[in-house]
Design a protein around this motif. Sequence first.
Motif, mmCIF file in Angstrom:
data_model
loop_
_atom_site.group_PDB
_atom_site.id
_atom_site.type_symbol
_atom_site.label_atom_id
_atom_site.label_comp_id
_atom_site.label_asym_id
_atom_site.label_seq_id
_atom_site.Cartn_x
_atom_site.Cartn_y
_atom_site.Cartn_z
ATOM 1 N N GLY A 25 -15.297 -55.427 -3.022
ATOM 2 C CA GLY A 25 -15.462 -54.311 -3.948
ATOM 3 C C GLY A 25 -14.173 -53.553 -4.223
ATOM 4 O O GLY A 25 -14.188 -52.567 -4.962
ATOM 5 N N CYS A 26 -13.061 -53.980 -3.631
ATOM 6 C CA CYS A 26 -11.775 -53.331 -3.880
ATOM 7 C C CYS A 26 -10.672 -54.369 -3.757
ATOM 8 O O CYS A 26 -10.906 -55.516 -3.386
ATOM 9 N N MET A 27 -9.449 -53.957 -4.058
ATOM 10 C CA MET A 27 -8.332 -54.891 -4.185
ATOM 11 C C MET A 27 -7.985 -55.544 -2.852
ATOM 12 O O MET A 27 -7.961 -54.899 -1.805
ATOM 13 N N ILE A 28 -7.714 -56.867 -2.912
ATOM 14 C CA ILE A 28 -7.208 -57.579 -1.739
ATOM 15 C C ILE A 28 -5.770 -57.131 -1.486
ATOM 16 O O ILE A 28 -4.926 -57.141 -2.384
ATOM 17 N N THR A 29 -5.468 -56.734 -0.269
ATOM 18 C CA THR A 29 -4.137 -56.229 0.058
ATOM 19 C C THR A 29 -3.261 -57.271 0.747
ATOM 20 O O THR A 29 -2.072 -57.029 0.949
ATOM 21 N N GLY A 30 -3.825 -58.415 1.099
ATOM 22 C CA GLY A 30 -3.012 -59.454 1.732
ATOM 23 C C GLY A 30 -3.864 -60.526 2.365
ATOM 24 O O GLY A 30 -5.106 -60.452 2.377
ATOM 25 N N PHE A 31 -3.178 -61.546 2.878
ATOM 26 C CA PHE A 31 -3.834 -62.648 3.572
ATOM 27 C C PHE A 31 -3.128 -62.859 4.909
ATOM 28 O O PHE A 31 -1.892 -62.816 4.989
ATOM 29 N N ILE A 32 -3.905 -63.087 5.943
ATOM 30 C CA ILE A 32 -3.381 -63.330 7.282
ATOM 31 C C ILE A 32 -3.498 -64.819 7.582
ATOM 32 O O ILE A 32 -4.591 -65.391 7.496
ATOM 33 N N ILE A 33 -2.362 -65.454 7.893
ATOM 34 C CA ILE A 33 -2.353 -66.881 8.208
ATOM 35 C C ILE A 33 -2.379 -67.037 9.714
ATOM 36 O O ILE A 33 -1.585 -66.414 10.435
ATOM 37 N N GLU A 34 -3.294 -67.865 10.185
ATOM 38 C CA GLU A 34 -3.427 -68.139 11.616
ATOM 39 C C GLU A 34 -3.184 -69.625 11.860
ATOM 40 O O GLU A 34 -3.552 -70.465 11.039
ATOM 41 N N MET A 35 -2.588 -69.939 12.998
ATOM 42 C CA MET A 35 -2.234 -71.318 13.327
ATOM 43 C C MET A 35 -2.769 -71.684 14.704
ATOM 44 O O MET A 35 -2.855 -70.845 15.604
ATOM 45 N N GLN A 36 -3.134 -72.934 14.840
ATOM 46 C CA GLN A 36 -3.579 -73.474 16.124
ATOM 47 C C GLN A 36 -2.852 -74.792 16.362
ATOM 48 O O GLN A 36 -2.877 -75.684 15.505
ATOM 49 N N GLN A 37 -2.182 -74.903 17.492
ATOM 50 C CA GLN A 37 -1.557 -76.166 17.857
ATOM 51 C C GLN A 37 -2.568 -76.983 18.633
ATOM 52 O O GLN A 37 -3.028 -76.585 19.713
ATOM 53 N N VAL A 38 -2.938 -78.110 18.063
ATOM 54 C CA VAL A 38 -3.990 -78.932 18.650
ATOM 55 C C VAL A 38 -3.399 -79.753 19.782
ATOM 56 O O VAL A 38 -2.444 -80.520 19.562
ATOM 57 N N PRO A 39 -3.925 -79.640 20.996
ATOM 58 C CA PRO A 39 -3.391 -80.444 22.101
ATOM 59 C C PRO A 39 -3.701 -81.920 21.910
ATOM 60 O O PRO A 39 -4.648 -82.289 21.208
ATOM 61 N N ALA A 40 -2.883 -82.751 22.484
ATOM 62 C CA ALA A 40 -3.082 -84.198 22.356
ATOM 63 C C ALA A 40 -4.420 -84.621 22.933
ATOM 64 O O ALA A 40 -5.109 -85.489 22.388
ATOM 65 N N GLU A 41 -4.833 -83.985 24.051
ATOM 66 C CA GLU A 41 -6.124 -84.297 24.664
ATOM 67 C C GLU A 41 -6.842 -82.984 24.945
ATOM 68 O O GLU A 41 -6.759 -82.433 26.028
ATOM 69 N N PRO A 42 -7.546 -82.429 23.945
ATOM 70 C CA PRO A 42 -8.214 -81.136 24.138
ATOM 71 C C PRO A 42 -9.274 -81.203 25.215
ATOM 72 O O PRO A 42 -9.956 -82.216 25.377
ATOM 73 N N ASN A 43 -9.390 -80.100 25.975
ATOM 74 C CA ASN A 43 -10.382 -80.046 27.042
ATOM 75 C C ASN A 43 -11.793 -79.948 26.503
ATOM 76 O O ASN A 43 -12.735 -80.445 27.096
ATOM 77 N N ASP A 44 -11.949 -79.281 25.377
ATOM 78 C CA ASP A 44 -13.261 -79.115 24.765
ATOM 79 C C ASP A 44 -13.178 -79.627 23.343
ATOM 80 O O ASP A 44 -12.871 -78.894 22.417
ATOM 81 N N GLU A 45 -13.440 -80.904 23.172
ATOM 82 C CA GLU A 45 -13.263 -81.516 21.854
ATOM 83 C C GLU A 45 -14.239 -80.931 20.849
ATOM 84 O O GLU A 45 -13.905 -80.741 19.673
#
Length: 645
Positions: free
Chosen positions: A213-233
């Motif tokens: 309902g009002c002007m967008i003031t910005g965007f937040i970029i988030e990053m995740q580095q994916v492990p080679a062998e994730p513990n919780d796939e």
Amino acid sequence: MLLKKQFGAARVTNESDGVRILRIQNVQPHHCGEVQLSVTHCGKSSSTLRAYTSLVVLPGPTSLQGDSTETTSAADKAIEALNGSELPEVPACILEGPQDCTAHIGGSVKLSVCYEAVPRAQVCWYKGCRPIVEQRNISIRSSAKRSTLLITEIAADDSGKYTVEIMNALGSDAAAASVAVEGPPDAPSGKPSISQGPDRIAVAWCGPPYDGGCMITGFIIEMQQVPAEPNDETDDLAGGESGWHEIATVVDSLAYTVKNLTPSATYRFRVRAKNVHGCSTPSLPSDPVELQAQEIPTEDFHRPICVKSGGDFKSRFEILEELGKGRFGIVYRVQEREDSKQILAAKVIKCIKAQDRQKVMEEISIMKSLQHPKLLQLAASFESAREIVMVMEYITGGELFERVVADDFTLTERDCILFLRQVCEGVAYLHTQSIVHLDLKPENIMCHTRTSHQIKIIDFGLAQRLNKNTPVRVLFGTPEFIPPEIISYEPIGFQSDMWSVGVICYVLLSGLSPFMGDTDVDTFSNITRADYDFDDEAFDCVSQEAKDFISNLLVHRKENRLTAKQCLESKWLTQEHDENLSNKICTDKLKKFIIRRKWQQTLQVPQRNQQIQHYNSNSNKSISKNNAPPCPIPRCLDAPQRRFG
């Protein structure tokens, strides 16, 4: 409210629903008579209602002894009944309508209307054109004088225009109010798209379907580095919260380039939108992207292209596709038959006239002497009776200026430093070989690949070898980028290229052409006067060091300009760690500059050369009288016709 008959001890009180009651104390027989009541509507000075009633005072002990509570109450009821029975009929009329208001998501809003109507009016509320009915979170309460609409647990869909209509047998009236519902925006649509470079990843996304309902003031970029062998796939693939962290906030853009990433690592990205009320939930995560190994170091580009000499072009190379066509020939993408991995660009030039053949052979001679990673490399040449074929390295990155205005590229002053440093490295090498390019312009600066920050200077069709003992004068070039000495038909020098470097730097930082006039003649006049400034708002975010760099190149006398070597040692090109260099440069004006340049390239080249000659006709006459060497054949560069690869 005016009372025509005056009473010594009387008062008017307000009850609920707007009812007015006249109370008279110590009633005496002389109070008998007619009572007139006048009511003027708020905001309607010309509309006055009048009512009349008769007051009869009966003798009795209570009237003489004063005003007891029971007597007063009975008198009030009698007056009310008498007044009600004698009020005239009134068409439905709104006295005070509902007011525009703003509500937060999850909150509540109340709209009220005050009206007058005799007989009593029927009230109906609408949203848009649909009647509102009571629901779990919507209630309507109406009386003879007022109606209230209450909406609780309000949502974004509840915003809009609300209308109330009142109606009785004598007439109707309506009023409206707007309700704005505000809150945090929705998450950006879909998942971000990814394109990768050697040590960076460009992230692009779509805006949210609802902005809160009002002007967008910005965007937040988030990053995740994916492990080679994730513990919780399961959690990892579902886009769980594990490992996500904020890396940047972007304003006025739907793209961002993440730099200085670890090679061979895998990343995912997501985006949140924000406004004054808060942040949205995150978008869907992007597809995992594995960052490729680092680009080949610059020194590796010094290796010459291995193409065996001799033989016939058609027997040595297979033509894969046509890349471009112009007045000077056709450029093809070719493949060496003996080495299928060797992809090159071949320019086939028709040479029927001896004069044309000589110019092409001069260009080949110059390119054979140039072995530098910032200059286009010639691999081989083939000559026949009617044509000459130049085989060169194949460049896939496109023009530098087109790359920096792309949606997946965020241009900063630090990027401009990187590009200009490479240009000066290539030009400095040219000058050490006693060669001047004479046609440096944006179209002749290419990116090595689509994701690379490495540049190549191309097109040496106008290049000249200089001898300090033999002055060289020319009358060709591209109007916006030629130095004053060419227009004045004075001897050129290595610093003639540096003027063009200054113009390129000015355009890259601002998107403006420093000497552009309404016509080429106006442009030539501005150049000869070195008439330019940094007054445009585009330079507000440009450092003073960058402006000083340009000012030391756009100098009328070529002897006073910085050399390419001095440019590489300048304060601007040697700085790296200033945080202000990371400020984003708006490329809107640069996009318009590119569009205009593309349109100009459709003009006839000979016309421009004639304009240079016409502008300097007086100078040419004076030079001829002094037995100066004749002016060379005018020849101007048309980028699409002479581009390699």
